[in-house]
Design a protein around this motif. Structure first.
Motif, PDB file in Angstrom:
ATOM      1  N   VAL A  51     -12.870 -11.661  17.256  1.00 15.59           N
ATOM      2  CA  VAL A  51     -12.295 -11.206  16.003  1.00 15.59           C
ATOM      3  C   VAL A  51     -10.818 -11.565  15.976  1.00 15.59           C
ATOM      4  O   VAL A  51     -10.137 -11.550  17.005  1.00 15.59           O
ATOM      5  CB  VAL A  51     -12.496  -9.681  15.837  1.00 15.59           C
ATOM      6  CG1 VAL A  51     -11.775  -8.908  16.917  1.00 15.59           C
ATOM      7  CG2 VAL A  51     -12.041  -9.215  14.477  1.00 15.59           C
ATOM      8  N   GLN A  52     -10.350 -11.935  14.811  1.00 18.22           N
ATOM      9  CA  GLN A  52      -8.934 -12.216  14.604  1.00 18.22           C
ATOM     10  C   GLN A  52      -8.309 -11.053  13.828  1.00 18.22           C
ATOM     11  O   GLN A  52      -8.903 -10.553  12.875  1.00 18.22           O
ATOM     12  CB  GLN A  52      -8.737 -13.512  13.826  1.00 18.22           C
ATOM     13  CG  GLN A  52      -9.122 -14.774  14.587  1.00 18.22           C
ATOM     14  CD  GLN A  52     -10.632 -14.976  14.652  1.00 18.22           C
ATOM     15  OE1 GLN A  52     -11.312 -14.846  13.654  1.00 18.22           O
ATOM     16  NE2 GLN A  52     -11.132 -15.296  15.829  1.00 18.22           N
TER      17      GLN A  52
ATOM     18  N   VAL B 143      -5.766  -6.582   9.111  1.00 25.85           N
ATOM     19  CA  VAL B 143      -6.988  -7.154   8.567  1.00 25.85           C
ATOM     20  C   VAL B 143      -7.724  -7.911   9.661  1.00 25.85           C
ATOM     21  O   VAL B 143      -7.121  -8.719  10.376  1.00 25.85           O
ATOM     22  CB  VAL B 143      -6.677  -8.097   7.390  1.00 25.85           C
ATOM     23  CG1 VAL B 143      -7.970  -8.688   6.848  1.00 25.85           C
ATOM     24  CG2 VAL B 143      -5.941  -7.347   6.294  1.00 25.85           C
TER      25      VAL B 143
ATOM     26  N   SER C 182     -11.044 -10.359  10.916  1.00 28.89           N
ATOM     27  CA  SER C 182     -11.997 -11.362  10.467  1.00 28.89           C
ATOM     28  C   SER C 182     -12.696 -11.954  11.676  1.00 28.89           C
ATOM     29  O   SER C 182     -12.196 -11.873  12.802  1.00 28.89           O
ATOM     30  CB  SER C 182     -11.295 -12.466   9.672  1.00 28.89           C
ATOM     31  OG  SER C 182     -10.348 -13.140  10.469  1.00 28.89           O
ATOM     32  N   GLY C 183     -13.857 -12.541  11.456  1.00 29.98           N
ATOM     33  CA  GLY C 183     -14.516 -13.307  12.503  1.00 29.98           C
ATOM     34  C   GLY C 183     -15.637 -12.598  13.224  1.00 29.98           C
ATOM     35  O   GLY C 183     -16.371 -13.222  13.973  1.00 29.98           O
TER      36      GLY C 183
ATOM     37  N   ARG D 295     -13.225  -3.398   3.524  1.00 28.41           N
ATOM     38  CA  ARG D 295     -12.123  -4.377   3.455  1.00 28.41           C
ATOM     39  C   ARG D 295     -11.743  -4.911   4.835  1.00 28.41           C
ATOM     40  O   ARG D 295     -10.772  -5.665   4.960  1.00 28.41           O
ATOM     41  CB  ARG D 295     -10.901  -3.731   2.809  1.00 28.41           C
ATOM     42  CG  ARG D 295     -11.118  -3.308   1.367  1.00 28.41           C
ATOM     43  CD  ARG D 295      -9.871  -2.625   0.809  1.00 28.41           C
ATOM     44  NE  ARG D 295     -10.096  -2.122  -0.548  1.00 28.41           N
ATOM     45  CZ  ARG D 295      -9.868  -2.817  -1.633  1.00 28.41           C
ATOM     46  NH1 ARG D 295      -9.394  -4.047  -1.541  1.00 28.41           N
ATOM     47  NH2 ARG D 295     -10.078  -2.290  -2.817  1.00 28.41           N
ATOM     48  N   ASN D 296     -12.484  -4.506   5.883  1.00 29.72           N
ATOM     49  CA  ASN D 296     -12.177  -4.941   7.257  1.00 29.72           C
ATOM     50  C   ASN D 296     -10.719  -4.675   7.607  1.00 29.72           C
ATOM     51  O   ASN D 296     -10.052  -5.513   8.230  1.00 29.72           O
ATOM     52  CB  ASN D 296     -12.482  -6.430   7.438  1.00 29.72           C
ATOM     53  CG  ASN D 296     -13.961  -6.706   7.568  1.00 29.72           C
ATOM     54  OD1 ASN D 296     -14.786  -5.796   7.517  1.00 29.72           O
ATOM     55  ND2 ASN D 296     -14.314  -7.970   7.731  1.00 29.72           N
ATOM     56  N   THR D 297     -10.225  -3.514   7.218  1.00 29.33           N
ATOM     57  CA  THR D 297      -8.804  -3.221   7.375  1.00 29.33           C
ATOM     58  C   THR D 297      -8.608  -1.842   8.001  1.00 29.33           C
ATOM     59  O   THR D 297      -9.316  -0.894   7.658  1.00 29.33           O
ATOM     60  CB  THR D 297      -8.093  -3.269   6.009  1.00 29.33           C
ATOM     61  OG1 THR D 297      -8.299  -4.547   5.414  1.00 29.33           O
ATOM     62  CG2 THR D 297      -6.599  -3.026   6.169  1.00 29.33           C
TER      63      THR D 297
END
Length: 128
Positions: free
Chosen positions: A2-3, A23, A25-26, A76-78
């Motif tokens: 994950v980033q 945030v 991602s990945g 929101r992956n946040t």
């Protein structure tokens, strides 16, 4: 893998507020606890707060209890860190990190840290 990308840092006067965001991602975000840590100049990186994968359970280091609030929005992956009543001793680079173990409690992160990924950090400077 994950980033993670943090934002929201800046310069603020003592007593002020900032809201940090991170945030991801990945990789699936919502099955892992998340944490905020910080590192002040000349000091070791220290734990600030963590939140469970579902956002229900949180833990904080004593120095920020009652002033900081960690939260997350899995849609929101946040993950966020609301920082209120800031003090000069809160000055540091703030990092978010994801746990590497599936659905652990935030307390487990505190006692047995096993972070999978880190962001690059965002600078928070609190002037007196």
């Amino acid at each position: 893998q994950v980033q993670l990308v943090e934002s929201g840092g800046g310069l603020v006067q003592a007593g002020g507020s900032l809201r940090l965001s991170c945030v991801a991602s990945g990789r699936t975000f919502d099955n892992y606890a998340m944490a905020w840590l910080r590192q002040a100049p000349g000091k070791e990186r220290e734990f600030v707060a963590a939140i469970s994968w579902g956002g229900i359970t949180t833990v904080y280091t004593n120095s920020v209890k009652g002033r900081f609030i960690i939260s997350r929005d899995n849609a929101r992956n946040t993950v966020y860190l609301q920082m209120n009543s800031l003090k000069p001793e809160d000055t540091a680079v703030y990092y978010c990190a994801t746990d590497s173990l599936y659905r652990r409690s935030p307390a487990s992160i505190l006692t047995s840290p096993a972070f999978g990924s880190w962001g690059r950090g965002t600078q928070v400077t609190v002037s007196s």
